[in-house]
Write a protein that holds these residues in place. Structure first.
Motif, short mmCIF file in Angstrom:
data_model
loop_
_atom_site.label_atom_id
_atom_site.label_comp_id
_atom_site.label_asym_id
_atom_site.label_seq_id
_atom_site.Cartn_x
_atom_site.Cartn_y
_atom_site.Cartn_z
N THR A 191 0.36 6.77 -4.35
CA THR A 191 0.51 5.35 -4.10
C THR A 191 -0.85 4.68 -4.08
O THR A 191 -1.00 3.55 -4.52
CB THR A 191 1.22 5.09 -2.77
N ALA A 192 -1.86 5.42 -3.58
CA ALA A 192 -3.19 4.83 -3.55
C ALA A 192 -3.71 4.61 -4.96
O ALA A 192 -4.30 3.58 -5.26
CB ALA A 192 -4.16 5.73 -2.77
N ILE A 208 5.37 -1.29 1.71
CA ILE A 208 4.65 -2.53 2.01
C ILE A 208 3.87 -2.99 0.78
O ILE A 208 3.81 -4.17 0.48
CB ILE A 208 3.72 -2.32 3.23
N LEU A 209 3.30 -2.01 0.05
CA LEU A 209 2.57 -2.39 -1.15
C LEU A 209 3.48 -3.08 -2.16
O LEU A 209 3.06 -3.98 -2.88
CB LEU A 209 1.92 -1.16 -1.79
N TYR A 239 4.42 -10.34 -3.85
CA TYR A 239 3.90 -11.60 -3.34
C TYR A 239 2.76 -12.10 -4.22
O TYR A 239 2.66 -13.28 -4.52
CB TYR A 239 3.42 -11.40 -1.90
N GLU A 270 5.98 4.67 3.99
CA GLU A 270 5.87 3.31 4.51
C GLU A 270 4.80 2.46 3.78
O GLU A 270 5.08 1.33 3.40
CB GLU A 270 5.59 3.37 6.02
N PRO A 271 3.59 3.01 3.55
CA PRO A 271 2.58 2.17 2.89
C PRO A 271 3.06 1.63 1.54
O PRO A 271 2.89 0.47 1.24
CB PRO A 271 1.39 3.11 2.69
N VAL A 314 -2.29 0.83 -5.35
CA VAL A 314 -3.46 0.07 -4.92
C VAL A 314 -4.24 -0.46 -6.11
O VAL A 314 -4.66 -1.62 -6.13
CB VAL A 314 -4.35 0.95 -4.02
N ILE A 348 -2.63 -3.45 -7.43
CA ILE A 348 -2.80 -4.64 -6.61
C ILE A 348 -4.21 -5.19 -6.72
O ILE A 348 -4.41 -6.40 -6.78
CB ILE A 348 -2.43 -4.28 -5.15
N ILE A 368 3.63 -6.51 -1.14
CA ILE A 368 2.36 -7.19 -1.41
C ILE A 368 2.25 -7.54 -2.89
O ILE A 368 1.92 -8.67 -3.26
CB ILE A 368 1.17 -6.29 -1.00
#
Lengths: 125, 150, 293, 359, 631
Positions: free
Chosen positions: C278-279, C141-142, C148, C137-138, C283, C286, C145
């Protein structure tokens, strides 16, 4: 830590094409001694009943009066004992297996010696 | 359209077999024989299965398991007895704990002989079972579905 | 292709939704068929016909309905409906986040279906499915993000028509997304909760108690879901529709290849590695983006 | 917090090729207790000795188990031959050894495949079972059967293998070897396989000893237990080396089997080189009177065939103590504290043969 | 203005009545009900009357009130010292003494020079809070009528002090109204301390060792907050001669940053953010209405209320970023801890802290969108969470356990309650219900303001899914056979409350565009001069999901329950070992029932493992926050 160790093998599989024997389309070739099913050259048979006596699965019934030799394919485990024990060597092991059946009775393979010709009741043939 | 023929899913249960036929059932899924060509999947779950492939001669304890599994399979369903033990009990028919043959417990539709049954023979048997599956389905369609039972 | 693209652009929202609802199962089913064929070839087998998933689905619809309790099927129907709905939202060009939340809602119904039946194996499957949900899930969403941040909008329609190649801004996010796609496609090494392969310790996991038409609905829902996910892959390459479609297909094949090369992980590694990966990948990407602005 | 699940694992379960049942008590994913239950495969075939002629009983012994079929008939024959004092011709002993080692290879490759499937590595499973087919082809060419060989008989073997076939076998095994190496490489080196196997189901050397482990299970824990070393049949002429690992986990057990595969190939090629000409059987006369315990190294470990004759055509008592049976206590021990995902691995690294166990 | 005073005084009167009127006096419940109706009605009136108006400030000649409040404050302090000394706990004594010496010194040094222009005020935010306190508070008091007799039935060892309980509940409501309408910081502080006192006394209601421990822990932490609050007030007045909330916002950022940080700190303590989270989880020993009212929907909201009030002062400072991160850490860590909890009330407590953390983070980000979503979060969370607490309270006595694992087959035993509970849970984490709408907006706000928070939100919401879904799965699992239905023993009072709150959970979602346009947007406009525009298409989609759920769910359930007959019922798959549909043949010829329990993964998400991580990180952040503010 090694990953994708399998990659070489699977890629080779992909490019070499499938190893599948495509069985029903292409017939399988068996070796000469493959134990497929028991056959009886009924002309030679003397209906001694030794094979039936020896059979570990009670698949064979021999009747001297009717000159009848019956094998229940659903009982025969193709152990070859009957072939070994047969005094006149009329029994042999065919190398093709007996096909599946939907009815129990159709697997009964009767061979009767009636002069002058032998009557063969075998759904496979 | 004969969808059953194209996608029969198999549940395999070893009811007192010597392993020989089980191996051959598993082998018939592997590259050389590849039952999946016919859309056949080994599901391992009675609720997804169409064909119950039983190996072995069934003893008192596995009898109940077989009945449970059969009960949990949705109709139309077909039972295939794979191997000699499942068809008649093979050399074990004299043993005290053997019922001898799956047809003592369940209605068997296809008998696959052989000790151990050859993969080719198993393929033949399962393809035959597909036809029966198809028949059973059209019969069910004619007679209609029975209403819900609690 | 570009003309197709234009036609699609000229469609209204509802036309696009309708197109998705009708076409996605065809595409998804075909992809599943290709998957099975290619997997078989990787394993040195001949493999089933490409249309096999459809045969399976048709057959399943003809099976008798057996149930454990009355309400189990309802959850699956909701699962399917909301999966279709989120896909339709996505292809209508609506808000990406909303699509994701709606997809999560669908996933929750699936899990509830697994819990509802009260069978040990589907219970274990449901628990593992939640773990998987938490794992992926994270990252999803990332993805939203990241997109966006680059395009300044959550609208799929805007993101898809963004002229610059998104992938150049979001390589890390894309890598992370690929990682969790394996979970979403239910491929090894992450097919913990339900596997298409027979020999799993929890039998068929979540789907253990679902049979017949309900199982077919689950399969169809997965087809929809797969198309939606490949649509998200498309977004990364939206600047060039040809390339995007190609990459989406390549991604699918790549996931099959991954499937061939891994044993099933345990949940600890699945969960830990996907959060870690994913982190690190998502991250950092991002954060770099936010620093650049 | 005691949040315990009770899960019926088996008797029908896709990872179990054979029916065995566990009451699996789990906490989250951790197994806290596992109580086994057997007898789903019990046939009672040992009692058949009272009804079957001791020579024909070989066919029953052949069918104790499909995977170790040949080993059982061989063990039975050895026991009876010892009781009766029959001297088996050397060529027959070599042939038996060759078939036994081939059985070991096919059993181990099959195990590798099934284990791969248990940890969700489907392509590896397919590849392993594909590599197993050449061995089965050798069986079919030499004995006529793929699984149940029926090659052994009291006093020798049923069929001879001619020299051409023997060199053919040797060649084919040489051809199989690199393929097997490639397969083994995945088991040994792949990260995901290691993740699933190493550290899982640890059994210490002491435990392995006190719980009575045999076979690869014991050898993986560092116990030097290989019955081939006692030199039955033709093993006394061959260079047998037990494969020992010391880690005691699933990975070590896997390694033991992989190394044994290659060792078996070597043994077969060595045996083919040393095989003498001569008769393949002796005529057996009379009936067994006395008792004997024959020990044989099966793919799964040491099997003991006990036979007792009373001078009639029918044996008085026959009993098989199979390796799986002795390994079950160790399995229960290592199941506790493992994870649900490990359960299939642990059960399979035992290479359980339930039909042997329950007969 | 009179309405505001009425709202503050009326509950006080009721509380005194509750204390005075003898139990068993049948008029008690009538009075209570009437009072609750009034308490619901007045905030609604307030909303309707001020729908299109900006904030209003009220001048109050309050010399007498000020003195009264000061005296009461001293009285409370004395009472607290008395209680602490009696319980042989000295930390609270020290804290109270520090606080009081500060306040008394301040009063004597500067008391004469304090000029308060507007003592009371009211804007949209206050009205929102008033609605929450009024409606939810009174609903929970109603619930108490049904709950408390049962509570004493189940706990005969607890001394029956129902009057005292009612007194504290209404006193608390009065104090809450005081907090949200006070513009005078001294008043605000007074009411703040009253809520601390109420919370302390209510947690200790059972009067046994565990509850005393929890009560004193709560007291200590809130007192620490109070001390810092008092320091903030003193510092603020000494440096700027200001004692009013609205004036505070107009002052230069540099001068008021430290007091603002002090207030924010007090707010953190009150809303149980890390490092203070442990008092809230301990507070779960209190009777359920207390947990629902004080510890989920209102009192802890007072903390975030204060933070949101002062956050404009900290706009764009390092302190604000630290505040954001503390909120973020609380959100993520408590969501993870909640996975490992099986005590239903503890799960709810952790989830409360988690959501409050999100609000705090929003306050720290302090952009229009962030504040907008913070307000929505407050509303949605208050409604859904109090509903869940009340459900758990009922279940606790019907099933004799508050452990989630004992809620197997709840849907068969308490079907209607389960339905209500499902609404509450869906409200907490599922689209299209309240929380997810606000999370959706929050996410957008974070990406623009603070991407790090957006990332934390992404991970935290995933963790949230875990514990809610597995709980949901637990209560809706169905098994073969009959289960005893125990629903009829739920009292009418409780049903009324559950009904109100369940309808409210759905209604606030349906009404959220209205709330947004008429209530929240004006408030945001005042603060920032812009208001976030909600995408109407998204709203439509949310409504589409909402309505389709509202239609499909009942229809579908009806269809599957009564119409669909084309099926065969079989047992669950138990590896073929079924004996019956829920038992299997186990080892040693036994018959075993299947047992299904959820995963808690305590080894990974355990309380002791993650708690200290949270405390450590947040303490560091707090030090930095004060450090930058002091410089």
């Amino acid at each position: 830590m090694r990953i994708f160790v399998m990659a070489k093998t699977v890629l080779r599989n992909l490019f070499q094409g499938p190893a599948t024997l495509m069985y029903p389309k292409r017939k399988r070739v068996y070796t000469a001694i493959t134990r497929g099913r028991i056959e009886n050259e009924i002309e030679k048979c003397i209906f001694c009943g030794l094979c039936a006596k020896r059979c570990p699965t009670y698949a064979l019934t021999v009747s001297k009066e009717n000159k009848e030799w019956v094998v229940d394919r659903l009982k025969c485990c193709i152990c070859n004992l009957c072939v070994e024990v047969c005094p006149v060597k009329c029994l042999s092991t065919h190398n093709h297996y007996f096909s599946p059946v939907t009815e129990r009775l159709t697997a009964l393979c009767k061979k009767r010696l009636e002069a002058p010709t032998a009557v063969v009741v075998d759904p496979q043939q | 359209m004969g969808w059953f023929k194209r996608s029969p899913w198999v549940l395999h249960y070893n009811a007192t077999s010597c392993n020989g036929c089980d191996i051959e059932v598993i082998v018939s899924l592997t590259p050389l024989y590849d039952l999946e060509r016919f859309g056949i999947i080994n599901t391992g779950n009675p609720k997804h299965a169409d064909i119950l492939a039983v190996t072995g001669s069934v003893n008192e304890k596995s009898r109940q398991v077989l009945l449970n599994l059969y009960e949990q399979m949705p109709n139309p369903k077909v039972v295939v007895a794979v191997g000699l033990c499942a068809t008649s009990g093979c050399v074990f028919q004299d043993c005290y704990n053997v019922l001898g043959g799956v047809d003592k417990v369940l209605p068997v539709d296809v008998y696959v002989p052989g000790c151990a049954a050859r993969p080719e023979s198993i393929i033949d048997g399962i393809l035959k079972a597909c036809e029966i599956l198809e028949e059973k389905y059209s019969q069910r369609k004619k007679t209609g579905y029975p209403a819900a039972k609690e | 292709m570009n003309t197709i693209h234009e036609i699609v652009l000229n469609w209204g929202i509802f036309e696009r939704m309708l197109a998705f609802v009708l076409l996605a199962p065809l595409v998804g089913g075909l992809l599943a068929g290709i998957d099975r064929k290619v997997s078989a070839r990787f394993q040195g087998r001949y493999g089933p016909p490409v249309l096999q998933p459809f045969y399976d689905a048709f057959k399943l619809f003809q099976k008798e309905k057996i149930i454990v309790n009355k309400f189990q099927d309802f959850n699956i129907v909701l699962f399917l409906l909301f999966t279709i709905f989120s896909g339709a939202l996505f292809f209508a060009g609506a808000d990406l986040l909303l699509t994701i939340f709606s997809l999560a809602l669908a996933g929750t119904f699936f899990v509830l279906g697994g819990f509802c039946v009260g069978s040990p194996y589907s219970h274990l499957g449901a628990e593992r499915e939640i773990i998987q949900q938490v794992a992926y899930e994270p990252m999803i969403i990332l993805v939203a993000i990241g997109m966006y941040q680059v395009t300044g909008s959550f609208k799929v329609s805007v993101i898809a028509q963004y002229e610059l190649p998104l992938i150049l801004y979001l390589p890390g996010v894309f890598a992370g997304f690929l990682y969790i796609l394996t979970i979403k496609f239910r491929k090894s090494p992450f097919d913990l909760s339900m596997s298409h392969h027979a020999h799993q310790e929890i039998v068929r996991g979540l789907t253990t108690e679902f049979s017949g038409s309900t199982l077919a609905l689950i399969e169809i829902a997965h087809w929809y879901e797969n198309v939606l996910l490949l649509g998200m892959v498309y977004l990364f390459f939206g600047f060039n529709p040809w390339l995007a479609v190609f990459v989406a297909l390549a991604t699918y094949l790549f996931e099959i290849f991954i499937d061939m090369n891994y044993a099933r992980f345990k949940w600890q590694l699945t969960f830990g590695s996907s959060w870690l990966f994913t982190a690190v990948a998502g991250v950092s990407n991002i954060i770099v983006l936010s620093l650049m602005r | 917090m005691a949040q315990k699940n009770t899960i019926p694992f088996g008797p029908q379960h896709p990872v179990l090729p054979e029916p065995i049942h566990f009451d699996l008590v789990t906490e989250d994913e951790r197994v806290v207790d596992a109580i086994p239950s057997i007898s789903y495969v019990h046939r009672g075939l040992e009692s058949l000795v009272e009804k079957r002629d001791f020579i024909d009983f070989v066919h029953v012994a052949d069918r104790i188990c499909g995977l170790c079929s040949f080993m059982h008939s061989m063990g039975y024959c050895q026991a009876v031959e010892e009781i009766m004092g029959v001297e088996v011709p050397l060529r027959a002993q070599f042939l038996r050894t060759i078939w036994a080692e081939l059985s070991r290879i096919h059993s181990h490759i099959f195990w590798l495949g099934v284990a791969a499937d248990a940890f969700g590595f489907e392509s590896l499973f397919m590849q392993a079972l594909r590599l197993r087919e050449p061995v089965l082809d050798i069986f079919e060419e030499t004995t006529g059967g793929r699984v149940i060989l029926g090659a052994s008989k009291v006093g020798g073997v049923r069929r001879d293998i001619d020299a051409d076939s023997l060199s053919g076998i040797s060649k084919r095994l040489a051809h199989l070897r690199p393929q097997l190496e490639e397969l083994s490489n995945v088991f040994i080196n792949d990260y995901s396989v290691k993740h699933r196997l190493s550290g899982v189901g640890y059994l210490s050397k002491e435990d392995a000893y006190t719980l009575g482990c045999v076979g690869p299970m014991a050898r993986a824990s560092g116990l030097d237990m290989d019955m081939r070393a006692i030199g039955y049949s033709a093993y006394k002429y061959l260079d047998v080396q037990p494969m020992i690992e010391t880690d005691g986990d699933c990975y070590a057990r896997c390694l033991v089997r992989i190394r044994e595969n290659f060792h078996s190939i070597d043994l077969i090629r060595e045996a083919i080189g040393k095989i003498p000409e001569g008769p393949i059987e002796v005529k057996v006369k009379g009936a067994p009177n006395g008792e004997y315990m024959s020990r044989i190294e099966q793919p799964r470990g040491e099997v003991i065939h006990y036979a007792k004759g009373n001078g009639s055509r029918f044996l008085q008592r026959f009993r098989v103590r199979v390796p799986t049976f002795s390994n079950i206590p160790a399995m229960i021990k290592i199941l506790k504290g493992s994870e649900i995902a490990d359960v299939p691995n642990i059960i399979l690294t035992l290479d359980p043969c339930i039909s042997c166990t329950e007969r | 203005m009179s309405v505001l005073i009425f709202l503050i005084v009326f509950p006080l009167v009721i509380s005194l009545l509750a204390l005075v009127l003898p139990r068993g006096f049948h008029i008690r419940k009538t009075i209570g009900t009437a009072a609750n109706v009034v308490l619901c009605a007045v905030p609604i009136y307030l909303l309707v009357a001020n729908l299109d108006q900006g904030p209003s400030y009220f001048r109050l000649e309050s010399g007498f009130v000020d003195i009264l409040i000061f005296l009461l404050e001293v009285l409370i302090a004395g009472y607290l010292i008395y209680l602490s000394v009696r319980a042989k706990r000295y930390l609270p004594v020290v804290l109270v003494l520090i606080q009081m010496s500060m306040m008394i010194g301040f009063e004597f040094a500067y008391g004469h020079s304090i000029q308060v222009e507007h003592a009371l005020f009211m804007d949209k935010f206050s009205i929102i809070m008033a609605l929450i306190v009024g409606i939810i508070g009174s609903a929970i008091c109603l619930y108490g009528f049904g709950y408390m007799p049962e509570y004493h039935e189940h706990h005969p060892e607890v001394k029956d002090r129902r009057n005292y309980f009612g007194f504290l509940m209404y006193l608390f409501l009065s104090a809450m109204f005081g907090i949200i309408f006070s513009n005078n910081l001294l008043w605000l502080f007074f009411f703040w301390e009253v809520t601390t006192l109420c919370s302390f006394l209510l947690i200790g209601y059972r009067d046994d060792k565990a509850s005393q421990d929890s009560a004193f822990r709560a007291l200590n932490m809130n007192l620490i907050g109070g001390v810092v609050f008092a320091f903030g007030i003193v510092y603020l007045f000494v440096t700027t001669q200001t004692m009013e909330l609205d004036k505070l916002l107009l002052l230069d950022q540099g001068t008021v940053l430290l007091p603002a940080v002090c207030f924010a700190f007090a707010g953190l303590a009150k809303s149980a953010q890390f490092p203070f989270s442990s008092w809230l989880t301990g507070a779960m020993v209190a009777p359920t209405p207390v947990s629902a009212l004080l510890h989920s929907s209102t009192m802890v909201k007072a903390g975030v209320y204060l933070i949101l009030r002062v956050s404009p002062v900290m706009d764009n400072t390092v302190a604000a970023q630290m505040l954001t991160l503390i909120g973020g850490v609380s959100f993520l860590v408590t969501a993870l801890i909640a996975i490992s909890q099986s005590n239903a009330k503890k799960v709810l407590a952790y989830s409360t802290i988690s959501n409050l953390g999100l609000i705090v983070a929003c306050a720290g980000v302090n952009t229009p969108a962030a504040v907008w979503s913070a307000l929505l979060l407050i509303i949605f969370h208050a409604v859904a969470k109090s509903l869940l607490f009340l459900c758990v309270g009922i279940i606790e006595y019907k099933l004799g356990s508050r452990d989630i694992e004992d809620m197997d087959f709840l849907i068969m035993r308490l079907p209607k309650l389960t339905a209500v509970m499902m609404i509450g849970m869906a409200g907490m984490f599922l689209a299209p219900f309240g929380m997810i709408i606000s999370k959706f907006v929050t996410l957008k706000a974070f990406i623009d303001g603070n991407p790090a928070m957006a990332i934390i939100l992404a991970y935290g919401s995933a963790a949230t899914i875990f514990f809610w879904t597995k709980w949901m799965g637990k209560i809706i699992s169905i098994r073969h056979g009959e289960a005893e239905v125990v629903e009829h023993t739920v009292s009418t009072w409780e049903w009324i409350t559950l009904g109100i709150l369940a309808v409210a959970t759905v209604a606030v979602c349906l009404a959220f565009p209205f709330i947004s346009i008429h209530v929240i947007d004006p408030y945001i406009m005042e603060l920032f001069n812009t208001a976030p525009v909600i995408d109407m298409f998204n709203v439509l989609v949310v409504f589409a999901i909402m309505f389709s759920l509202l239609i499909i769910l009942p229809l579908g359930l009806f269809y599957y329950a009564f119409i669909n007959k084309h099926y065969k019922r079989v047992g669950t798959y138990l590896g073929g070992a079924n004996v019956s549909n829920i038992t299997f043949e186990g080892a040693m010829d036994s018959t075993q029932p299947i047992q299904l329990k959820n995963y808690y993964l305590e080894k990974y998400f355990g309380e002791e493992r993650l708690f200290y991580v949270g405390v450590f990180v947040s303490l560091t952040l707090i030090f930095i926050m004060f450090g930058v503010a002091a410089i």
